[in-house]
Scaffold this active site. Sequence first.
Site, PDB file in Angstrom:
ATOM      1  N   ASP A  60      32.315  43.413  50.078  1.00  0.00           N
ATOM      2  CA  ASP A  60      32.755  44.186  48.918  1.00  0.00           C
ATOM      3  C   ASP A  60      31.568  44.671  48.098  1.00  0.00           C
ATOM      4  OD1 ASP A  60      34.169  45.317  46.862  1.00  0.00           O
ATOM      5  OD2 ASP A  60      34.805  43.427  45.966  1.00  0.00           O
ATOM      6  N   ASP A  96      32.786  51.921  47.290  1.00  0.00           N
ATOM      7  CA  ASP A  96      33.333  50.559  47.245  1.00  0.00           C
ATOM      8  C   ASP A  96      33.919  50.182  48.603  1.00  0.00           C
ATOM      9  OD1 ASP A  96      34.472  48.143  46.657  1.00  0.00           O
ATOM     10  OD2 ASP A  96      35.957  48.924  45.243  1.00  0.00           O
TER      11      ASP A  96
END
Length: 526
Positions: free
Chosen positions: A125, A331
């Site tokens: 992440d 992201d």
Amino acid sequence: MALPLLLLLLLSFALASSYPRGAAAEPTLGVEFHHRFSDPVRRWAESRAHPGAWFPEKGSAAYYAALLRHDRDLRLRRRSLAAAADSELTFVDGNTTVRISSLGFLHYALVTLGTPNVTFLAALDTGSDLFWVPCDCQQCAPTPTFSFENQQIEFNMYDPNKSSTSQIVSCNSSFCDSQVSCTGASSNCPYTIQYLSDATSSSGILVEDVLYLTTEYSNSQVVKTPIVFGCGEVQTGSFLDGAAPNGLFGLGLENNSVPSILANKGLASNSFSMCFGSDGSGRINFGDNGSSNQSETPFNIDNQNPSYNISITGIQVGNSSLNYDFSAIVDSGTSFTTLADPMYTAITTSFNTQVQESRHQLDPSLDFEYCYDLSPGQTTVNLPDVSLATKGGSSFPVTDPIIALSNQQSVYGYCLAIMNSTNVNIIGQNFLTGLHVVFDRERMILGWEESNCYTAENSTGTLPINSSGASPSAASGPGSLDPEATKGSQNGTQITVVDTSSSYSSPLSASRSVLLVLFVLFFAVL
């Protein structure tokens, strides 16, 4: 700082303060530097009877031997630091990542912690900072095992009491950002992270333990480094529904992210890369600075809330150029790209006018508005090329803008994998597919170039090469992306539709015994 060096600096300032200056001269501050075996330093140390001070006879063999030893150690230190900065690191189980559609359609890697070592299948992440794993669980993902590629994978739980190298982080640590919630300076440091997904969070306490990495490309060496991470006692929202059930590996810009810790310790340069292949397999490398062939755009840094934010100056959809100026967060922890209006409406309607299939709501559980039926026996679709114009002029190609939907018999449709957002723009993991993406935190730029991720020099590890597997049911989410594509017209791509139910299986080992060698680098200032 070593004591002899400190004494030398104090002596230098003392000598400088007593240095005579002419009355007409401009006021200046001079600092004289002396070698540790010089006469001024010798006289100063002897006058104060400094304990342990030893000075070889000037011009003697011992004198020159001491100088040579100092120079040699200094060269070794510089060489070691340079080698560390130039090396690339990855997880000890290999640099391979895998996209698992039934676990939130995110990319996962095997991450090894603690003594004895325990392995976790953690989601990667770039949109968050803190790395956390399930630990002393009060509320965690309910399934202790996971079936993948016909293998049963047992998810591990971290237990600080079972690791001999584990330490609880106290509230007086510089890593503790939640000191307002502490009961005292020596109490355990709590953490709570709220994510963009509705009601999704992780909370617990911070711990420090060792993370096992390995050097890439040359003599492979295990690197054992202490890191701070979250002992995730309570998870909510998406973490209970399948996404990141065995931990989330934060790759953000803050000091508590693993890339920041590795750079601060001098183990790797302050940069890392990820490459997500179209078949669902990928790579991750720490210390990768990219290549001279890559395209680049600068990050927009908000010191209050730093993220990998870039500026988009336009969108190209087939033969349509859309002039929009906006910023977006890159992201990898968000499965699919989300755009706010007017950008969302502009790109989706332009795409819709340039495809030949009939738009149809294939399943009400899907969050994608623009989905299309395939005719019986249809094996190809013609899609408009999609790319993003970025600040600085570089074009960011979207090599895989759709997701294919299938059942046990065939692929029956596809969707434009973009979701509508009210107030945030996110370039999700699906838009990173087919690219070698470099997060260069030294130069503060995002770099990319098209890549299949499978060159011999950057492929290690044991995760399966084909991770698509059979598509889940429509109710559980979208199916696998098609890996085959050939260029058609200048503004379009012809996609060959593949039945993913025939994907082959290969073993995945989520836990193993690893022979670990500790290399300790010790620097001494003579």
